[in-house]
Structures are given as structure tokens and as C-alpha cells.
Design an enzyme around this catalytic site. Structure first.
Site, PDB file in Angstrom:
ATOM      1  CB  THR A  12      -0.971  -0.041   1.107  1.00 32.34           C
ATOM      2  OG1 THR A  12      -1.864  -1.088   1.057  1.00 32.34           O
ATOM      3  CG2 THR A  12      -1.591   1.339   1.522  1.00 32.34           C
ATOM      4  CB  SER A  54       2.614  -8.232   1.084  1.00 34.22           C
ATOM      5  OG  SER A  54       1.245  -8.029   1.854  1.00 34.22           O
ATOM      6  CB  THR A  85       0.321  -4.161   6.320  1.00 32.70           C
ATOM      7  OG1 THR A  85      -1.064  -4.034   5.633  1.00 32.70           O
ATOM      8  CG2 THR A  85       0.718  -2.650   6.164  1.00 32.70           C
ATOM      9  CG  ASP A  86      -2.672  -7.346   3.075  1.00 34.30           C
ATOM     10  OD1 ASP A  86      -2.948  -6.697   4.067  1.00 34.30           O
ATOM     11  OD2 ASP A  86      -3.274  -7.201   1.991  1.00 34.30           O
TER      12      ASP A  86
END
Ligand code: ASP
Length: 335
Positions: A12, A54, A85-86
């Protein structure tokens, strides 16, 4: 002036709008332009091995990132990896096993909002990461996010939208960063023996089986040929059900007799497993000398099993490697 290598991988933080939704498109050099203040404390070179959401990042990329750090290790004082972040917690855990005893910091960061929005957490997170990577006391693999510095094996994405997306699970934050000032809670660089060790193999043939009430061990039977290890996410402090057409006990015997790794973990995020407590756990643990994850995060347990199985095919060796603490990953383990 510290020399830092910024390794941009997408996520992101580097995303922009497309007709199909947010997708990575801001390159490494452009990311850096949003945090010009870094020039006060570090020189940064940039590199972009891939640019992915990710969701698409897995073991192949973890190995690639570790190899990049290894290739550039002598030239830089620290590394900052920008990442979605995932799956960041998995990448941070994997890098903790692939790069051990590093006296140089390897920081992973990202954001909940793209860096080019007027209101975003991206600039703070990236600048905090560069600042932390430039600090003499920093070492090893950590996530810097939302003002928190979290050991690479202890992070979990617990919030899908808020700026404090990551928590440090069953372990304190290593440090906090407030208005550019770093306060260390765990200041232990002196305890890193070194020299840094790099590993180059992971075994991805790992199955994660999350139990729901009624799960039948038939699934383990069917999947037996495809995996070298299984992590069973059980309930509470841990145990296995005794019901079912195809019960768990003989299935566990089949896996362990074949020299496959069986690790018990818990679905409960905080405080960990302890299979000795209830009969449903203790009997099976003793009979099959099952290993358990105790206070580890699931992300760290997954990465560690891939690492352990990547280095050895021998069950006693699995046990020794698994229970050795790496980057604060397990405190309650056994030998
Ligand atoms: N889907 C994004 C990713 O993991 C989410 C993020 O970066 O926050 O790449």
C-alpha cells in the site's frame, strides 16, 4: 552519516489507484522523495527487487530479500524494506530465521495509506524506519510501524485499517518512536554474539490445519503425501479431539512415524499453548513427543518450521532447532 539501503517491494505504501483497485506503482526513488528529512542523519541508496501486493509475496521472495541483504551487507550500516502489511509479519519472521545474529538493523515497514495521499501514515513510518535503522543501538530484524518497533518474530497484523495495525504478541515492543525520538525498552545489542549467519533454504511443504469443532482427521490422511510438516492450530492451550470417523491419534502416528514434523499451536492470539494442562493435550503430546509453539506467533511458527525443515530432515534436529530462541521468538520452549 549512516549508509542505509532502502529495498522497496510494493504494498500500500507504494500504491496508487487503478480501475481494478489499489496496486503498487510508486518506485523506490520516488518513495524516498517523500521523506527528504532523512538527509539529516543518513545517506540512502535504493533498490527495487519486485513491486507486489504482499498477498503475492511468499518464500521465494523472502529468500530473495535475505540474499539481497547478504550481497550488500558489508556496504551498508542498515537496511529498510518497504513492504505490504498483509503478509509483513510472515516476511519479518522469515527474515529473522534467514538472517541471524546481525549487528546491523534490518527494518521492515509499510503503511495503511499510500505515501502520496495528503493524510497518510506512510511518511512517518518510512522516516521512523530510516531513523531507527540509523541508530547505533538497533540490530537484527524488526518491524517499525505506527511508532512501535516490534521484534520480527513477534508481530501480528491485528487491525486491517487503523494506523496501529501491528501488535507485539506475548513480548514487549523493542522500542517506541515518538516525534522522532527513540526510546528503547530492549537495548540488547551487546548480547549479539555474531558473526551474522545467512541461510539459503526453506521447505515450503508445510500445511496449516485450523481446527473447527467437528474437524475430521481425514483431511490429514488425504494431504499426507504433499507435506513434510503440519501445524495444527488447536483450541485454547491445546489438545486434539477424540471423535470422528477417522480419528486424529492414528493419523498423528502416521505422520510422526514417517519422520514428518507435527507442531501444535493455538488459535488464541495471546498467552500461547500449554498442552500439559488438559488430558486432551497431555496424553497425545507425551505419546508422540509432539512439539508445541507455546508463546510463539503463528507467523513465526510457520516461518520457523519452513526454516527448520529447510536445514534438516532429522526429527531430533528439528526439535533442537525449533526450541532454540531466535530473535526473541520463544520464551517458554523446552529442550
Ligand atoms: N494489500 C496490501 C499489501 O499487503 C495492504 C497493505 O500494504 O497495507 O500489499
Amino acid at each position: 552519516m549512516k549508509k542505509i539501503l532502502l529495498i522497496a517491494t510494493g504494498g500500500t505504501i507504494a500504491s496508487g489507484r487503478t480501475e481494478e483497485g489499489l496496486s503498487p506503482k510508486i518506485g523506490a526513488g520516488e518513495l524516498l522523495q517523500y521523506v527528504e528529512e532523512h538527509r539529516a542523519f543518513c545517506d540512502v541508496d535504493v533498490i527495487q527487487p519486485f513491486s507486489l501486493d504482499s498477498t503475492n509475496v511468499y518464500a521465494k521472495h523472502w529468500l530473495e530479500l535475505a540474499a539481497l541483504v547478504e550481497r550488500h551487507y558489508q556496504k551498508y550500516d542498515g537496511f529498510v524494506i518497504s513492504h505490504g502489511t498483509d503478509t509483513m509479519a510472515f516476511t519479518a519472521a522469515a527474515l529473522s530465521y534467514l538472517v541471524q545474529d546481525s549487528r546491523k538493523p534490518i527494518i521492515i515497514t509499510g503503511s495503511q495509506k499510500p505515501i502520496d495521499l495528503p493524510v497518510t501514515d506512510a511518511r512517518t513510518n518510512l522516516l521512523d524506519s530510516l531513523r531507527f535503522a540509523s541508530d547505533e543501538r538497533a540490530h537484527g530484524v524488526n518491524i517499525v510501524f505506527g511508532g512501535n518497533v516490534i521484534a520480527g518474530t513477534r508481530a501480528k497484523k491485528e487491525r486491517s485499517k487503523s494506523y496501529d495495525a501491528f501488535s507485539s504478541i506475548n513480548f514487549p515492543s523493542v522500542a517506541v518512536i515518538r516525534d522522532g525520538r527513540i526510546v528503547f525498552y530492549i537495548d540488547d545489542k551487546d548480547r549479539v554474539d555474531g558473526p551474522v549467519r545467512f541461510y539459503h533454504t526453506l521447505n515450503e511443504r508445510i500445511l496449516l490445519l485450523k481446527l473447527v469443532p467437528g474437524t475430521d482427521a481425514a483431511v490429514l490422511n488425504r494431504l499426507f503425501p504433499y507435506y513434510d510438516g503440519v501445524i495444527i492450530e488447536a483450541f485454547g492451550v491445546g489438545g486434539l479431539p477424540e471423535y470422528g470417523e477417522e480419528p486424529f491419534y492414528p493419523e498423528i502416528r502416521r505422520w510422526t512415524d514417517a519422520g514428518k514434523l507435527v507442531l501444535m499451536a493455538t488459535q488464541v492470539t495471546h498467552e500461547g499453548s500449554d498442552m500439559e494442562v488438559y488430558r486432551v493435550g497431555r496424553v497425545i503430546k507425551e505419546e508422540f513427543r509432539l512439539m508445541e509453539a507455546y508463546d510463539m506467533t503463528l507467523e513465526a511458527a510457520v516461518a520457523k518450521v519452513m526454516w527448520v525443515l529447510g536445514q534438516s530432515g532429522e526429527p531430533e534436529q528439528f526439535r533442537r532447532m525449533f526450541y532454540r530462541t531466535v530473535n526473541h521468538d520463544i520464551l517458554l520452549g523446552e529442550v
